[in-house]
Design a protein around this motif. Structure first.
Motif, PDB file in Angstrom:
ATOM      1  N   SER A  45       1.756   4.013  -6.776  1.00 56.81           N
ATOM      2  CA  SER A  45       3.118   3.629  -7.130  1.00 56.81           C
ATOM      3  C   SER A  45       4.071   4.829  -7.141  1.00 56.81           C
ATOM      4  O   SER A  45       5.206   4.727  -6.664  1.00 56.81           O
ATOM      5  CB  SER A  45       3.137   2.934  -8.493  1.00 56.81           C
ATOM      6  N   TYR A  46       3.627   5.973  -7.634  1.00 57.94           N
ATOM      7  CA  TYR A  46       4.493   7.150  -7.677  1.00 57.94           C
ATOM      8  C   TYR A  46       4.731   7.716  -6.281  1.00 57.94           C
ATOM      9  O   TYR A  46       5.852   8.120  -5.941  1.00 57.94           O
ATOM     10  CB  TYR A  46       3.880   8.224  -8.580  1.00 57.94           C
ATOM     11  N   LEU A  47       3.692   7.743  -5.467  1.00 59.68           N
ATOM     12  CA  LEU A  47       3.858   8.289  -4.124  1.00 59.68           C
ATOM     13  C   LEU A  47       4.698   7.379  -3.241  1.00 59.68           C
ATOM     14  O   LEU A  47       5.436   7.853  -2.373  1.00 59.68           O
ATOM     15  CB  LEU A  47       2.488   8.546  -3.489  1.00 59.68           C
ATOM     16  N   LYS A  48       4.621   6.083  -3.471  1.00 59.34           N
ATOM     17  CA  LYS A  48       5.503   5.194  -2.716  1.00 59.34           C
ATOM     18  C   LYS A  48       6.959   5.450  -3.091  1.00 59.34           C
ATOM     19  O   LYS A  48       7.850   5.432  -2.234  1.00 59.34           O
ATOM     20  CB  LYS A  48       5.150   3.725  -2.950  1.00 59.34           C
ATOM     21  N   GLU A  49       7.207   5.691  -4.375  1.00 60.96           N
ATOM     22  CA  GLU A  49       8.561   6.057  -4.800  1.00 60.96           C
ATOM     23  C   GLU A  49       9.012   7.340  -4.104  1.00 60.96           C
ATOM     24  O   GLU A  49      10.161   7.457  -3.666  1.00 60.96           O
ATOM     25  CB  GLU A  49       8.600   6.252  -6.316  1.00 60.96           C
ATOM     26  N   MET A  50       8.109   8.308  -4.000  1.00 61.83           N
ATOM     27  CA  MET A  50       8.451   9.581  -3.364  1.00 61.83           C
ATOM     28  C   MET A  50       8.749   9.400  -1.882  1.00 61.83           C
ATOM     29  O   MET A  50       9.756   9.910  -1.368  1.00 61.83           O
ATOM     30  CB  MET A  50       7.311  10.579  -3.547  1.00 61.83           C
ATOM     31  N   ILE A  51       7.880   8.668  -1.177  1.00 55.72           N
ATOM     32  CA  ILE A  51       8.091   8.470   0.262  1.00 55.72           C
ATOM     33  C   ILE A  51       9.378   7.685   0.508  1.00 55.72           C
ATOM     34  O   ILE A  51      10.128   7.972   1.444  1.00 55.72           O
ATOM     35  CB  ILE A  51       6.870   7.761   0.892  1.00 55.72           C
ATOM     36  N   THR A  52       9.653   6.715  -0.335  1.00 53.53           N
ATOM     37  CA  THR A  52      10.905   5.963  -0.217  1.00 53.53           C
ATOM     38  C   THR A  52      12.100   6.894  -0.416  1.00 53.53           C
ATOM     39  O   THR A  52      13.099   6.813   0.306  1.00 53.53           O
ATOM     40  CB  THR A  52      10.951   4.819  -1.248  1.00 53.53           C
ATOM     41  N   ALA A  53      12.012   7.778  -1.402  1.00 50.27           N
ATOM     42  CA  ALA A  53      13.102   8.730  -1.646  1.00 50.27           C
ATOM     43  C   ALA A  53      13.306   9.652  -0.444  1.00 50.27           C
ATOM     44  O   ALA A  53      14.441  10.034  -0.133  1.00 50.27           O
ATOM     45  CB  ALA A  53      12.804   9.553  -2.893  1.00 50.27           C
ATOM     46  N   ILE A  54      12.222   9.988   0.233  1.00 50.09           N
ATOM     47  CA  ILE A  54      12.318  10.839   1.415  1.00 50.09           C
ATOM     48  C   ILE A  54      12.942  10.076   2.582  1.00 50.09           C
ATOM     49  O   ILE A  54      13.928  10.514   3.189  1.00 50.09           O
ATOM     50  CB  ILE A  54      10.928  11.372   1.818  1.00 50.09           C
ATOM     51  N   LYS A  55      12.371   8.914   2.906  1.00 44.55           N
ATOM     52  CA  LYS A  55      12.755   8.218   4.134  1.00 44.55           C
ATOM     53  C   LYS A  55      14.033   7.394   4.003  1.00 44.55           C
ATOM     54  O   LYS A  55      14.839   7.328   4.935  1.00 44.55           O
ATOM     55  CB  LYS A  55      11.597   7.321   4.594  1.00 44.55           C
TER      56      LYS A  55
END
Length: 522
Positions: A427-437
């Motif tokens: 869940s945290y890494l999906k938030e991070m990747i979303t913030a990036i892309k």
């Protein structure tokens, strides 16, 4: 009848059109969702640990005494299980096994910290330990042999006790002490290390070590000690940065920065963005603003509130020390990347003085009762807070290059089936990747915290952040991979996040809005 046939014909094509549109829309959403599970090209994944937490060998080969050696030996009652880091994970002797674990998972770098007293037993550069240098050179060489990049932190809270006896981080001589230490580190290891971190989370050791009888060095010097510690930590960081920049970067060509502790903040009263910003400035901004803002110096809200409170309390000047224009300029811009440690978030609201608040902020921090617990009392699972803090950093500082150098959650060390940790990372890494892309946040590295279960400061060995379990009752400190290791191997291999439950494709299905968990899998 003709009219009926026409109507049926129209209904048929409307149904076809709607079905096609729905399928197309669903497919587009699925593609977008899948994209937010996949790491960008060149993105690097690693893991970390810190010297006092993992090395052990606390008095081997002439190593000097650190503040954490003193604290745990003198005040064992302040550690949940009365333990200490004398042996810890015994990584001093088992570093090759740790490196092998990193390689087997497939991670590209390993973050570790140096023990100041292992390198300089007296705290000063007059005595340099050959054994201490040999240990770290051996570790760095072993990492390189296995295709793993070393990411080296100079200071992760273990100040030499001899320097603490002279005031430690509240003595402005620490700027020179730290600079001398840094110069030796860059000389000895710089040719083989391309990423250095000066100081890990000054917010934490300044508040907990000099503002409370909570952690080493166990001094309750507030309401002034915390700020004095932070003031000198910023100066010391800048001194090390300029030493590297002037004397070593031309030949070593590495990067150097500092690591900020940045919790997420969510307005308890919707729309109260002023309180959210104030909380941010008193936590992350306290150290980031002097380095990353265009004007430098402490955040204005911090200077204003501390000054007002100080005068109201009868002081003749602000308890927050004042930087001279020369120091403001010397500190500003002293980072090649934004080092971020993030674990959890809080709800924030303005509060009257008589209510418990964070020092000088006027803000009361709390948690939502529906946020999932972990084995650590302060760590609630709030994935949205991670994306929020990344966007805040983007907006505050012109989108700097962010290295996430700590992120993870704890367990109570009773099981190898760490399913909650797997859900947390997903869940945290999906938030991070979303913030990036989606949001354009400039994040290029992510570090699992931590590789091993280790000495968790005041919590001792009662809980563990590791993806690898360590048996602290076994003299051999046997390492056993947890379930999350298998998941990380797959993530690294595929460059794509893997949910615990393959039918769950969205982090909101796991934790809902702002981290509210719908189903327990602990």
């Amino acid at each position: 009848m003709c009219n009926n046939l026409v109507m049926e014909y129209v209904k048929f094509w409307i149904l076809v059109f709607c079905t096609f549109t729905t399928i197309s829309h669903t497919s587009a959403e699925s593609d977008e969702d899948d994209d937010y599970l996949t790491f960008p090209p060149g993105f690097r994944l690693g893991a970390g640990g810190a010297a006092y937490q993992i090395e052990g060998a606390w008095n081997v080969s002439g190593k000097g005494v650190s503040v954490w050696d003193t604290f745990t030996h003198t005040y064992p009652q302040n550690i949940k299980d009365g333990s200490n880091g004398d042996v810890a994970c015994d990584s001093y002797h088992k570093y090759k096994e740790d490196v092998r674990l990193v390689k087997e998972i497939g991670l590209k770098y390993y973050r570790f910290s140096l023990s100041w007293t292992r390198i300089l037993p007296t705290g000063y550069p007059n005595v340099v330990s050959k054994d201490g240098l040999r240990y770290y050179n051996d570790l760095i060489d072993e990492l390189h042999r296995n295709g793993i990049e070393p990411v080296v932190t100079l200071y992760h809270w273990d100040l030499p006790q001899v320097l603490e006896d002279q005031g430690g981080w509240t003595n402005d001589e620490v700027v020179n002490w730290f600079g001398d230490y840094a110069r030796i580190v860059f000389t000895e290891f710089g040719p083989k290390v391309k990423i250095f971190t000066t100081i890990n989370e000054p917010t934490s050791f300044c508040r907990e070590g000099y503002g409370h009888l909570n952690r080493a060095p166990n001094k309750d010097l507030d309401p002034c000690g915390t700020y004095l510690c932070g003031h000198n930590a910023l100066k010391a960081h800048a001194r090390a940065y300029h030493i590297y920049d002037r004397e070593f970067r031309p030949t070593q060509n590495g990067k150097i920065g500092i690591v900020f502790a940045c919790p997420g903040q969510i307005a308890k009263n919707p729309g109260d963005e002023a309180t959210v910003d104030t909380y941010y400035q008193f936590t992350c901004g306290w150290f980031a603003h002097p380095i990353y803002s265009e004007e430098g110096d402490y955040p204005q809200i911090m200077k204003t509130r501390v000054a007002k409170n100080s005068f109201d309390e009868g002081y003749f000047r602000s308890r927050l020390p004042v930087f001279s224009p020369k120091w403001i300029e010397y500190i500003r811009g002293t980072a090649d990347y934004f080092g971020l440690n993030h674990y959890t978030s809080v709800l924030v609201e303005e509060a009257p003085k008589e209510r418990e608040t964070i020092l000088d902020t006027g803000i009361h921090a709390s948690v939502d009762s529906s946020w999932p617990d972990t084995a650590t009392s302060w760590l609630k699972i709030v994935p949205s807070g991670f994306g929020g803090i990344l966007r805040k950093i983007r907006d505050e500082y012109n989108n700097p290059n962010v290295f996430v150098l700590e992120n993870g959650c704890s367990d109570n060390r009773t099981t190898l089936s760490d399913t909650q940790r797997i859900e947390y990372f997903y869940s945290y890494l999906k938030e991070m990747i979303t913030a990036i892309k989606r949001d354009g946040c400039n994040v290029t590295m992510y570090s699992i915290w931590s590789l091993l279960d280790n000495f968790e400061w005041n919590d001792g060995y009662a809980e563990g952040f590791g993806i690898v379990q360590v048996d602290f009752k076994d003299p051999n400190r046997t390492r056993t991979p947890k379930l999350s290791v298998d998941r990380w191997k797959e993530v690294v291999r595929t460059r794509k996040l893997q949910p615990l439950n393959p039918t769950i494709e969205d982090a909101s299905e796991l934790f809902g809005h702002q981290g509210r968990k719908r189903s327990a899998k602990c």
